[in-house]
Every structure is written in structure tokens, then in C-alpha cells.
Design a protein around this motif. Structure first.
Motif, PDB file in Angstrom:
ATOM      1  N   ALA A  79       0.858  -1.182   0.000  1.00  0.00           N
ATOM      2  CA  ALA A  79       0.000   0.000   0.000  1.00  0.00           C
ATOM      3  C   ALA A  79       0.892   1.228   0.000  1.00  0.00           C
ATOM      4  CB  ALA A  79      -0.921   0.010   1.212  1.00  0.00           C
ATOM      5  N   VAL A  80       0.423   2.291  -0.641  1.00  0.00           N
ATOM      6  CA  VAL A  80       1.175   3.543  -0.727  1.00  0.00           C
ATOM      7  C   VAL A  80       0.422   4.592   0.065  1.00  0.00           C
ATOM      8  CG1 VAL A  80       2.124   5.284  -2.274  1.00  0.00           C
ATOM      9  CG2 VAL A  80       2.038   2.894  -3.009  1.00  0.00           C
ATOM     10  N   GLY A  81       1.129   5.299   0.955  1.00  0.00           N
ATOM     11  CA  GLY A  81       0.492   6.299   1.797  1.00  0.00           C
ATOM     12  C   GLY A  81       1.081   7.679   1.598  1.00  0.00           C
ATOM     13  N   GLU A  82       0.224   8.696   1.727  1.00  0.00           N
ATOM     14  CA  GLU A  82       0.695  10.075   1.694  1.00  0.00           C
ATOM     15  C   GLU A  82       1.560  10.330   2.922  1.00  0.00           C
ATOM     16  OE1 GLU A  82       1.843  12.790   0.322  1.00  0.00           O
ATOM     17  OE2 GLU A  82      -0.054  13.095  -0.738  1.00  0.00           O
ATOM     18  N   ALA A  83       2.570  11.194   2.793  1.00  0.00           N
ATOM     19  CA  ALA A  83       3.436  11.525   3.914  1.00  0.00           C
ATOM     20  C   ALA A  83       2.621  12.087   5.066  1.00  0.00           C
ATOM     21  CB  ALA A  83       4.494  12.536   3.468  1.00  0.00           C
ATOM     22  N   GLY A  84       2.809  11.527   6.263  1.00  0.00           N
ATOM     23  CA  GLY A  84       2.107  11.993   7.443  1.00  0.00           C
ATOM     24  C   GLY A  84       0.782  11.325   7.700  1.00  0.00           C
ATOM     25  N   ALA A  85       0.334  10.418   6.821  1.00  0.00           N
ATOM     26  CA  ALA A  85      -0.968   9.773   7.002  1.00  0.00           C
ATOM     27  C   ALA A  85      -0.890   8.486   7.818  1.00  0.00           C
ATOM     28  CB  ALA A  85      -1.594   9.461   5.640  1.00  0.00           C
ATOM     29  N   PHE A  86       0.295   7.918   7.991  1.00  0.00           N
ATOM     30  CA  PHE A  86       0.462   6.628   8.671  1.00  0.00           C
ATOM     31  C   PHE A  86       0.044   6.708  10.131  1.00  0.00           C
ATOM     32  CE2 PHE A  86       3.422   4.187  11.400  1.00  0.00           C
ATOM     33  CZ  PHE A  86       2.973   2.902  11.112  1.00  0.00           C
ATOM     34  N   VAL A  87      -0.659   5.646  10.609  1.00  0.00           N
ATOM     35  CA  VAL A  87      -1.076   5.552  12.003  1.00  0.00           C
ATOM     36  C   VAL A  87      -0.379   4.388  12.697  1.00  0.00           C
ATOM     37  CG1 VAL A  87      -3.021   5.279  13.591  1.00  0.00           C
ATOM     38  CG2 VAL A  87      -3.314   6.585  11.483  1.00  0.00           C
ATOM     39  N   TRP A  88      -0.551   3.158  12.178  1.00  0.00           N
ATOM     40  CA  TRP A  88       0.100   1.999  12.770  1.00  0.00           C
ATOM     41  C   TRP A  88       0.193   0.877  11.744  1.00  0.00           C
ATOM     42  CZ3 TRP A  88      -2.694  -2.502  12.710  1.00  0.00           C
ATOM     43  CH2 TRP A  88      -4.098  -2.403  12.632  1.00  0.00           C
ATOM     44  N   LYS A  89       1.040  -0.117  12.031  1.00  0.00           N
ATOM     45  CA  LYS A  89       1.199  -1.271  11.143  1.00  0.00           C
ATOM     46  C   LYS A  89       1.633  -2.486  11.953  1.00  0.00           C
ATOM     47  CE  LYS A  89       6.074  -0.470   9.902  1.00  0.00           C
ATOM     48  NZ  LYS A  89       6.601  -1.747  10.417  1.00  0.00           N
ATOM     49  N   ASP A  90       1.386  -3.671  11.399  1.00  0.00           N
ATOM     50  CA  ASP A  90       1.941  -4.893  11.972  1.00  0.00           C
ATOM     51  C   ASP A  90       3.434  -4.957  11.668  1.00  0.00           C
ATOM     52  OD1 ASP A  90      -0.423  -5.862  13.084  1.00  0.00           O
ATOM     53  OD2 ASP A  90      -1.042  -6.810  11.204  1.00  0.00           O
ATOM     54  N   ALA A  91       4.185  -5.647  12.540  1.00  0.00           N
ATOM     55  CA  ALA A  91       5.636  -5.667  12.423  1.00  0.00           C
ATOM     56  C   ALA A  91       6.117  -6.325  11.134  1.00  0.00           C
ATOM     57  CB  ALA A  91       6.248  -6.383  13.631  1.00  0.00           C
ATOM     58  N   ALA A  92       5.322  -7.191  10.522  1.00  0.00           N
ATOM     59  CA  ALA A  92       5.738  -7.880   9.301  1.00  0.00           C
ATOM     60  C   ALA A  92       5.724  -6.972   8.080  1.00  0.00           C
ATOM     61  CB  ALA A  92       4.840  -9.083   9.051  1.00  0.00           C
ATOM     62  N   ILE A  93       5.199  -5.779   8.214  1.00  0.00           N
ATOM     63  CA  ILE A  93       5.119  -4.848   7.087  1.00  0.00           C
ATOM     64  C   ILE A  93       6.328  -3.923   7.107  1.00  0.00           C
ATOM     65  CG2 ILE A  93       3.807  -2.942   6.085  1.00  0.00           C
ATOM     66  CD1 ILE A  93       1.280  -4.252   7.042  1.00  0.00           C
ATOM     67  N   ASP A  94       7.098  -3.910   6.017  1.00  0.00           N
ATOM     68  CA  ASP A  94       8.235  -3.014   5.859  1.00  0.00           C
ATOM     69  C   ASP A  94       7.765  -1.653   5.363  1.00  0.00           C
ATOM     70  OD1 ASP A  94      10.014  -4.883   6.695  1.00  0.00           O
ATOM     71  OD2 ASP A  94      10.772  -5.398   4.703  1.00  0.00           O
ATOM     72  N   MET A  95       8.437  -0.611   5.800  1.00  0.00           N
ATOM     73  CA  MET A  95       8.098   0.757   5.409  1.00  0.00           C
ATOM     74  C   MET A  95       9.290   1.362   4.676  1.00  0.00           C
ATOM     75  SD  MET A  95       6.769   3.891   7.836  1.00  0.00           S
ATOM     76  CE  MET A  95       8.325   4.047   8.718  1.00  0.00           C
ATOM     77  N   THR A  96       9.056   1.836   3.436  1.00  0.00           N
ATOM     78  CA  THR A  96      10.107   2.420   2.618  1.00  0.00           C
ATOM     79  C   THR A  96       9.631   3.746   2.052  1.00  0.00           C
ATOM     80  OG1 THR A  96      10.836   0.206   1.971  1.00  0.00           O
ATOM     81  CG2 THR A  96      11.666   2.058   0.666  1.00  0.00           C
ATOM     82  N   THR A  97      10.441   4.783   2.182  1.00  0.00           N
ATOM     83  CA  THR A  97      10.124   6.094   1.627  1.00  0.00           C
ATOM     84  C   THR A  97      10.731   6.201   0.228  1.00  0.00           C
ATOM     85  OG1 THR A  97      10.080   7.102   3.815  1.00  0.00           O
ATOM     86  CG2 THR A  97      10.327   8.579   1.943  1.00  0.00           C
ATOM     87  N   VAL A  98       9.932   6.621  -0.749  1.00  0.00           N
ATOM     88  CA  VAL A  98      10.374   6.668  -2.138  1.00  0.00           C
ATOM     89  C   VAL A  98      10.032   8.017  -2.752  1.00  0.00           C
ATOM     90  CG1 VAL A  98      10.074   4.177  -2.450  1.00  0.00           C
ATOM     91  CG2 VAL A  98       8.193   5.725  -3.011  1.00  0.00           C
ATOM     92  N   PHE A  99      10.756   8.361  -3.831  1.00  0.00           N
ATOM     93  CA  PHE A  99      10.382   9.514  -4.640  1.00  0.00           C
ATOM     94  C   PHE A  99       9.052   9.244  -5.342  1.00  0.00           C
ATOM     95  CE2 PHE A  99      14.828  11.236  -4.939  1.00  0.00           C
ATOM     96  CZ  PHE A  99      14.517  12.528  -4.557  1.00  0.00           C
ATOM     97  N   GLY A 100       8.259  10.275  -5.528  1.00  0.00           N
ATOM     98  CA  GLY A 100       7.051  10.152  -6.346  1.00  0.00           C
ATOM     99  C   GLY A 100       5.966   9.366  -5.662  1.00  0.00           C
ATOM    100  N   ASP A 101       5.168   8.647  -6.477  1.00  0.00           N
ATOM    101  CA  ASP A 101       3.984   7.968  -5.955  1.00  0.00           C
ATOM    102  C   ASP A 101       4.179   6.489  -5.697  1.00  0.00           C
ATOM    103  OD1 ASP A 101       4.032   6.906  -8.506  1.00  0.00           O
ATOM    104  OD2 ASP A 101       2.409   8.164  -9.245  1.00  0.00           O
ATOM    105  N   GLY A 102       5.373   5.954  -5.987  1.00  0.00           N
ATOM    106  CA  GLY A 102       5.615   4.544  -5.718  1.00  0.00           C
ATOM    107  C   GLY A 102       4.906   3.597  -6.648  1.00  0.00           C
ATOM    108  N   SER A 103       4.347   4.101  -7.756  1.00  0.00           N
ATOM    109  CA  SER A 103       3.563   3.249  -8.649  1.00  0.00           C
ATOM    110  C   SER A 103       4.420   2.469  -9.631  1.00  0.00           C
ATOM    111  CB  SER A 103       2.557   4.089  -9.441  1.00  0.00           C
ATOM    112  OG  SER A 103       3.229   5.035 -10.248  1.00  0.00           O
ATOM    113  N   ASP A 104       5.685   2.908  -9.852  1.00  0.00           N
ATOM    114  CA  ASP A 104       6.523   2.191 -10.813  1.00  0.00           C
ATOM    115  C   ASP A 104       7.128   0.964 -10.165  1.00  0.00           C
ATOM    116  OD1 ASP A 104       8.329   4.771  -9.801  1.00  0.00           O
ATOM    117  OD2 ASP A 104       9.439   2.872  -9.836  1.00  0.00           O
ATOM    118  N   SER A 105       7.707   0.128 -10.998  1.00  0.00           N
ATOM    119  CA  SER A 105       8.257  -1.138 -10.524  1.00  0.00           C
ATOM    120  C   SER A 105       9.689  -1.022 -10.049  1.00  0.00           C
ATOM    121  CB  SER A 105       8.189  -2.172 -11.666  1.00  0.00           C
ATOM    122  OG  SER A 105       8.929  -1.707 -12.785  1.00  0.00           O
TER     123      SER A 105
END
Length: 277
Positions: free
Chosen positions: A41-67
Motif C-alpha cells: 500500500a502507498v500512503g501520503e506523507a504523514g498519514a500513517f497511524v500503525w502497522k503490523d511488524a511484518a510490514i516493511d516501510m520504505t520512503t520513495v520519490f514520487g507515488d511509488g507506482s513504478d516497478s
């Protein structure tokens, strides 16, 4: 909750890029997205609330839609599109790296509603206010939409640039106050306060119409123009634009505060005067 509720969705095994989600709350909502292994899932900056530990979080340029194989210039172009719409240069990609199900949640920053839309069901594209995007399933492209008419760009509340969301997956956009959805028939017209126009499909024609006579313009407090929307297509209307809420707070907090009914104009103070601010 009813099986056909628009605020909850269960994955369809026949759709590869589908995700499960549930929208919680009433006036202050958040969306909880459930991911299978390898889904993102792709989130807008500052919108994140919480996640399960198995989910990795990576900050990327743009919208993250490319491969990831478009190169630096492609990523820079995607980031530049977001910058033009007033969003951050970066988005955050949340990817499930473990086993079983895992969840991540995103919250709207203002009182209102989170609207879930599967882009494939509305023709693949949604035009919305510049700050509407909250999060999406991986693969949704976040671009820009320019107003083609000069007067619409100058006095249309959102200026020349709006957000354009493209793809076939789920996208979640935030609206202020109560949300109303209207389906316009071919040729059917609807007049909306420029700030209350939250989103519409590209088949809808968007231009401006004068709010009325001189008395209405000077004393009605609604500005010089309404947004005129002509079908066919879908339109989403919000009852409480953020700029209107912020103006009321400023008016109450500051001695020199005043009304600000418009939601932005490229003409600055002159545009605010013409718009009835």
C-alpha cells in the motif's frame, strides 16, 4: 456491517491487485488495509497511524507506482508531479514481507470522510482536490490535471492544478465534513461552491457560472462564481472544505481574523476579494 457496504471490502481472488480494507470511525476516520504476503500500500506523507511488524516501510520519490526500473529521472518526474500539486516529494510504501495477513492504517487529518474508490469501476481516472489523496493499493499513479479554461483556473478555487489518480486498483481520498455523491446524466448540470467540489470523473465538464446579480455578489457572501458541472459522470461534494474550517478557526482566534470562503486563487488578495472573501 452489510455485505455490500461501501466502507468495507473483502478481497476477490480473481483480481490480482485487490486489497482488503475497512474504514473505521465517523467524523475522524481511518482506513485499515489488510495485505497478503508481497502486497503493498502507498500512503501520503504523514498519514500513517500503525502497522503490523511484518510490514516493511520504505520512503520513495514520487507515488511509488513504478516497478523500480524506471531510473532516477523517471522517479524525479513522478516526484515533480506531486510537488506541483502541493504534496510532498515523497510517499511511503508499506509492503508485507511476512506470512499470513498483516494490516496497516492511515488516518485523515481533518474531520470528514474517507472515500474508497476502485478506479477500474469509474473508468480508471479520478480528478480531485490537490490534497485529497490519502493512500492507495500499489500501482495507482498520482499525477496532475490542468484546468483548460483560463477563468476556471483563476477563480475555480483549486487553481489550474488538481490531482489526477490513474490505475485500476483501490484509492482512498479524504473529504471534509459530510460527503455527497451525485451521478449526472448527459447534459445534466449541477452548481457547487468551488471549495465544496471534492472530486469528479473526467467525463464531467467543469467550468464556472456567475453566482447571480450585483446584490448577490456583494452581499451574498458566496463569491462571484459557482462551479458548473455538466454530465455525464460522477461528482463528489464535501460539506466542509478545510480552508473554510481553517478560516473560521483563525477568525475566532485572531483579533483581525475574518471570513475566507474561497479555497484558494492564483490572484491572491484580488482573487479573494472577487471570490467574496
Amino acid at each position: 456491517m452489510a455485505p455490500n457496504s461501501p466502507w468495507q471490502h473483502n478481497r476477490s481472488a480473481s483480481v490480482a491487485d485487490d486489497v482488503d480494507f475497512s474504514i473505521r470511525g465517523h467524523e475522524l476516520q481511518f482506513v485499515e488495509i489488510e495485505l497478503d504476503p508481497g502486497e503493498s500500500a502507498v500512503g501520503e506523507a504523514g498519514a500513517f497511524v500503525w502497522k503490523d511488524a511484518a510490514i516493511d516501510m520504505t520512503t520513495v520519490f514520487g507515488d511509488g507506482s513504478d516497478s523500480g526500473d524506471t531510473g532516477f529521472m523517471g522517479k524525479l518526474l513522478g516526484a515533480g508531479k506531486r510537488l506541483i500539486t502541493g504534496a510532498s516529494l515523497f510517499t511511503t510504501v508499506f509492503t508485507h514481507r511476512g506470512q499470513g495477513k498483516a494490516r496497516v492504517a492511515f488516518a485523515a487529518p481533518i474531520p470528514g470522510a474517507i472515500l474508497p474508490i476502485r478506479l477500474a469501476e469509474i473508468g480508471g481516472t479520478l480528478i480531485c482536490q490537490k490534497d485529497s489523496f490519502l493512500c492507495a493499493a500499489r500501482g495507482v499513479s498520482i499525477g496532475i490535471a490542468f484546468q483548460r479554461r483560463i477563468m476556471t483556473g483563476l477563480f475555480g478555487g483549486e487553481g489550474f492544478v488538481m490531482q489526477r489518480l490513474d490505475g485500476d486498483g483501490w484509492v482512498f481520498v479524504q473529504m471534509g465534513g459530510t460527503l455527497v455523491e451525485r451521478e449526472l446524466a448527459p447534459g445534466e448540470q449541477l452548481h457547487v461552491d468551488t471549495g465544496c467540489l471534492a472530486a469528479y470523473t473526467p467525463s464531467v465538464e467543469f467550468d464556472l457560472v456567475t453566482a447571480g446579480g450585483v446584490k448577490s455578489v456583494l452581499f451574498g457572501g458566496e463569491g462571484l462564481f459557482f462551479a458548473r458541472l455538466t454530465g455525464p459522470g460522477k461528482v463528489w461534494i464535501q460539506s466542509l472544505p478545510f480552508a473554510r474550517l481553517a478560516a473560521r478557526i483563525a477568525a475566532a482566534a485572531l483579533p483581525a481574523g475574518g471570513q475566507n470562503r474561497g479555497e484558494g486563487s492564483v490572484l491572491g488578495p484580488l482573487g479573494q476579494f472577487i471570490d467574496g472573501n
